[in-house]
Scaffold this motif. Structure first.
Motif, PDB file in Angstrom:
ATOM      1  N   GLU A 277       3.355   1.124  18.078  1.00 49.54           N
ATOM      2  CA  GLU A 277       2.947   1.798  19.294  1.00 49.54           C
ATOM      3  C   GLU A 277       1.994   0.947  20.117  1.00 49.54           C
ATOM      4  O   GLU A 277       1.374   0.011  19.608  1.00 49.54           O
ATOM      5  N   ALA A 278       1.872   1.304  21.375  1.00 48.21           N
ATOM      6  CA  ALA A 278       1.091   0.500  22.315  1.00 48.21           C
ATOM      7  C   ALA A 278      -0.363   0.361  21.887  1.00 48.21           C
ATOM      8  O   ALA A 278      -0.987  -0.665  22.113  1.00 48.21           O
ATOM      9  N   GLY A 279      -0.914   1.388  21.267  1.00 47.14           N
ATOM     10  CA  GLY A 279      -2.316   1.347  20.867  1.00 47.14           C
ATOM     11  C   GLY A 279      -2.576   0.545  19.615  1.00 47.14           C
ATOM     12  O   GLY A 279      -3.721   0.446  19.176  1.00 47.14           O
ATOM     13  N   GLY A 280      -1.539  -0.035  19.019  1.00 48.90           N
ATOM     14  CA  GLY A 280      -1.712  -0.849  17.827  1.00 48.90           C
ATOM     15  C   GLY A 280      -1.366  -0.147  16.536  1.00 48.90           C
ATOM     16  O   GLY A 280      -1.280  -0.779  15.488  1.00 48.90           O
ATOM     17  N   GLY A 281      -1.170   1.168  16.593  1.00 52.03           N
ATOM     18  CA  GLY A 281      -0.803   1.909  15.403  1.00 52.03           C
ATOM     19  C   GLY A 281       0.663   1.717  15.054  1.00 52.03           C
ATOM     20  O   GLY A 281       1.473   1.313  15.885  1.00 52.03           O
ATOM     21  N   VAL A 282       0.984   2.006  13.803  1.00 49.07           N
ATOM     22  CA  VAL A 282       2.369   1.929  13.339  1.00 49.07           C
ATOM     23  C   VAL A 282       2.710   3.261  12.695  1.00 49.07           C
ATOM     24  O   VAL A 282       1.996   3.724  11.799  1.00 49.07           O
ATOM     25  N   ARG A 283       3.792   3.844  13.144  1.00 53.61           N
ATOM     26  CA  ARG A 283       4.175   5.174  12.692  1.00 53.61           C
ATOM     27  C   ARG A 283       5.519   5.135  11.979  1.00 53.61           C
ATOM     28  O   ARG A 283       6.388   4.336  12.316  1.00 53.61           O
ATOM     29  N   VAL A 284       5.688   5.993  10.995  1.00 53.90           N
ATOM     30  CA  VAL A 284       6.981   6.168  10.357  1.00 53.90           C
ATOM     31  C   VAL A 284       7.772   7.211  11.148  1.00 53.90           C
ATOM     32  O   VAL A 284       7.271   8.311  11.408  1.00 53.90           O
ATOM     33  N   VAL A 285       8.970   6.850  11.552  1.00 56.47           N
ATOM     34  CA  VAL A 285       9.835   7.783  12.284  1.00 56.47           C
ATOM     35  C   VAL A 285      11.161   7.897  11.539  1.00 56.47           C
ATOM     36  O   VAL A 285      11.543   7.017  10.767  1.00 56.47           O
ATOM     37  N   PHE A 286      11.856   8.984  11.816  1.00 53.67           N
ATOM     38  CA  PHE A 286      13.113   9.256  11.140  1.00 53.67           C
ATOM     39  C   PHE A 286      14.262   9.242  12.141  1.00 53.67           C
ATOM     40  O   PHE A 286      14.081   9.514  13.323  1.00 53.67           O
ATOM     41  N   ALA A 287      15.435   8.893  11.637  1.00 48.68           N
ATOM     42  CA  ALA A 287      16.604   8.759  12.503  1.00 48.68           C
ATOM     43  C   ALA A 287      16.898  10.061  13.232  1.00 48.68           C
ATOM     44  O   ALA A 287      16.693  11.153  12.697  1.00 48.68           O
TER      45      ALA A 287
ATOM     46  N   TRP B 148       0.836  -1.199   0.000  1.00 50.11           N
ATOM     47  CA  TRP B 148       0.000   0.000   0.000  1.00 50.11           C
ATOM     48  C   TRP B 148       0.872   1.250   0.000  1.00 50.11           C
ATOM     49  O   TRP B 148       2.025   1.215   0.423  1.00 50.11           O
ATOM     50  N   ARG B 149       0.283   2.340  -0.455  1.00 50.99           N
ATOM     51  CA  ARG B 149       0.951   3.635  -0.425  1.00 50.99           C
ATOM     52  C   ARG B 149       0.041   4.656   0.239  1.00 50.99           C
ATOM     53  O   ARG B 149      -1.114   4.815  -0.146  1.00 50.99           O
ATOM     54  N   ASP B 150       0.573   5.331   1.245  1.00 54.27           N
ATOM     55  CA  ASP B 150      -0.127   6.451   1.873  1.00 54.27           C
ATOM     56  C   ASP B 150       0.449   7.750   1.337  1.00 54.27           C
ATOM     57  O   ASP B 150       1.668   7.883   1.187  1.00 54.27           O
ATOM     58  N   TYR B 151      -0.436   8.701   1.050  1.00 54.47           N
ATOM     59  CA  TYR B 151      -0.014  10.020   0.577  1.00 54.47           C
ATOM     60  C   TYR B 151      -0.170  11.045   1.690  1.00 54.47           C
ATOM     61  O   TYR B 151      -1.169  11.035   2.418  1.00 54.47           O
ATOM     62  N   TRP B 152       0.811  11.938   1.802  1.00 55.02           N
ATOM     63  CA  TRP B 152       0.749  13.018   2.778  1.00 55.02           C
ATOM     64  C   TRP B 152       1.249  14.306   2.131  1.00 55.02           C
ATOM     65  O   TRP B 152       2.041  14.269   1.188  1.00 55.02           O
ATOM     66  N   PRO B 153       0.826  15.451   2.623  1.00 56.57           N
ATOM     67  CA  PRO B 153       1.227  16.712   1.995  1.00 56.57           C
ATOM     68  C   PRO B 153       2.657  17.146   2.305  1.00 56.57           C
ATOM     69  O   PRO B 153       3.247  17.901   1.530  1.00 56.57           O
ATOM     70  N   ASP B 154       3.223  16.703   3.441  1.00 56.12           N
ATOM     71  CA  ASP B 154       4.573  17.140   3.808  1.00 56.12           C
ATOM     72  C   ASP B 154       5.089  16.280   4.953  1.00 56.12           C
ATOM     73  O   ASP B 154       4.458  15.311   5.359  1.00 56.12           O
ATOM     74  N   PHE B 155       6.248  16.658   5.490  1.00 52.47           N
ATOM     75  CA  PHE B 155       6.864  15.925   6.589  1.00 52.47           C
ATOM     76  C   PHE B 155       6.660  16.634   7.932  1.00 52.47           C
ATOM     77  O   PHE B 155       7.347  16.327   8.905  1.00 52.47           O
ATOM     78  N   SER B 156       5.732  17.562   8.003  1.00 57.34           N
ATOM     79  CA  SER B 156       5.613  18.382   9.201  1.00 57.34           C
ATOM     80  C   SER B 156       5.191  17.585  10.431  1.00 57.34           C
ATOM     81  O   SER B 156       5.449  17.998  11.553  1.00 57.34           O
ATOM     82  N   ARG B 157       4.561  16.431  10.224  1.00 58.76           N
ATOM     83  CA  ARG B 157       4.208  15.565  11.347  1.00 58.76           C
ATOM     84  C   ARG B 157       4.496  14.126  10.981  1.00 58.76           C
ATOM     85  O   ARG B 157       4.656  13.804   9.807  1.00 58.76           O
ATOM     86  N   ARG B 158       4.527  13.279  11.981  1.00 59.94           N
ATOM     87  CA  ARG B 158       4.846  11.873  11.744  1.00 59.94           C
ATOM     88  C   ARG B 158       3.592  11.111  11.334  1.00 59.94           C
ATOM     89  O   ARG B 158       2.639  11.024  12.096  1.00 59.94           O
ATOM     90  N   PRO B 159       3.571  10.546  10.167  1.00 65.39           N
ATOM     91  CA  PRO B 159       2.366   9.857   9.712  1.00 65.39           C
ATOM     92  C   PRO B 159       2.164   8.504  10.381  1.00 65.39           C
ATOM     93  O   PRO B 159       3.103   7.742  10.569  1.00 65.39           O
ATOM     94  N   LEU B 160       0.929   8.235  10.739  1.00 65.63           N
ATOM     95  CA  LEU B 160       0.521   6.915  11.212  1.00 65.63           C
ATOM     96  C   LEU B 160      -0.004   6.160  10.005  1.00 65.63           C
ATOM     97  O   LEU B 160      -0.880   6.641   9.298  1.00 65.63           O
ATOM     98  N   LEU B 161       0.568   5.001   9.713  1.00 66.54           N
ATOM     99  CA  LEU B 161       0.145   4.247   8.541  1.00 66.54           C
ATOM    100  C   LEU B 161      -1.313   3.840   8.671  1.00 66.54           C
ATOM    101  O   LEU B 161      -1.760   3.402   9.731  1.00 66.54           O
ATOM    102  N   ARG B 162      -2.051   3.957   7.583  1.00 66.74           N
ATOM    103  CA  ARG B 162      -3.505   3.820   7.661  1.00 66.74           C
ATOM    104  C   ARG B 162      -3.994   2.383   7.596  1.00 66.74           C
ATOM    105  O   ARG B 162      -5.013   2.045   8.165  1.00 66.74           O
ATOM    106  N   MET B 163      -3.274   1.540   6.853  1.00 66.66           N
ATOM    107  CA  MET B 163      -3.728   0.163   6.721  1.00 66.66           C
ATOM    108  C   MET B 163      -3.075  -0.711   7.784  1.00 66.66           C
ATOM    109  O   MET B 163      -1.963  -0.428   8.235  1.00 66.66           O
TER     110      MET B 163
END
Length: 226
Positions: free
Chosen positions: A110-120, A64-79
């Motif tokens: 994350e503890a709530g079951g979500g998965v987030r993209v983070v950067f080094a 899958w591919r998620d689209y976002w407008p920018d990197f201003s916040r950390r996206p939580l993957l939707r699927m």
């Protein structure tokens, strides 16, 4: 395109519930309806899959591919469930797709079951992101695994129940877009534990904000810089 759009890049190469299993459930011994039953099985799988369902899940492995407008916040993957990150790219102000270095990004569960993209830590996010709603593209693998046996048994049985319901009530179904007016109660009960509630797409901005560093790419193809 809105900031919350996602795109399915690949689909499973085999059925979650094979034709023989569906026919056994339906107690069908002849072959005359094989094409219909196969189509209903595919439609049932699709009906239980994707972001427009209460479960917002895929079952067999897909990309899958998620689209976002920018990197201003950390996206939580939707699927869900997320197997792994494939790549992160963005469209720069010159209209070229740029690849974020693989070593600079990863997924965080994350503890709530979500998965987030983070950067080094210390990674400088690019500042030359194009002002468009689909500028950032996050490609990832989702699902329980590539094999039907990887998928929780209740989901497979929900497919069988849907096929049985549609097979017996064909006047309610157009095979090319099979969808009953309401899910049978048995299907609702089987799928209830997989419902995702309160999943938010955005979180607080990360410590590292966009800076002056960008990535390099060959025109027309996103790639890692040398």
């Amino acid at each position: 395109m809105t900031a919350l759009q996602s795109l399915r890049l690949t689909r499973p190469t085999e059925a979650l519930v094979p034709l023989a299993s569906l026919k056994s459930h339906l107690v069908v011994e002849h072959d005359e309806d094989d094409a219909l039953i196969t189509a209903l099985g595919e439609a049932a799988y699709e009906h239980l899959t994707g972001l427009d369902t209460p479960w917002q899940r895929v079952w067999l492995q897909e990309r899958w591919r998620d689209y976002w407008p920018d990197f201003s916040r950390r996206p939580l993957l939707r699927m869900a469930p997320v197997i792994g990150l494939h790549r992160v790219t963005y469209i720069n102000t010159a209209g070229i797709e740029m690849l974020i270095k693989p070593a600079a990004c990863r997924i965080q569960r994350e503890a709530g079951g979500g998965v987030r993209v983070v950067f080094a830590e210390g990674y400088e996010l690019p500042s030359d992101v194009a002002p468009r709603e689909d500028a950032v593209r996050i490609d990832y693998e989702a699902g329980y695994g590539p094999e039907p046996g990887d998928v929780p048994a209740p989901v497979a049985h929900a497919v069988r129940l849907l096929v049985g319901h549609w097979y017996r009530n064909r006047e309610e179904v157009v095979v090319s877009q099979a969808s009953p007016k309401e899910l049978p109660m048995g299907v609702k009960a089987l799928m209830a534990p997989f419902r995702r509630i309160g999943v938010e797409a955005w979180d607080n901005p990360p410590a590292a904000q966009a800076s002056g560093s960008g990535e390099t790419a060959v025109a027309g193809e996103a790639q890692t810089p040398d």
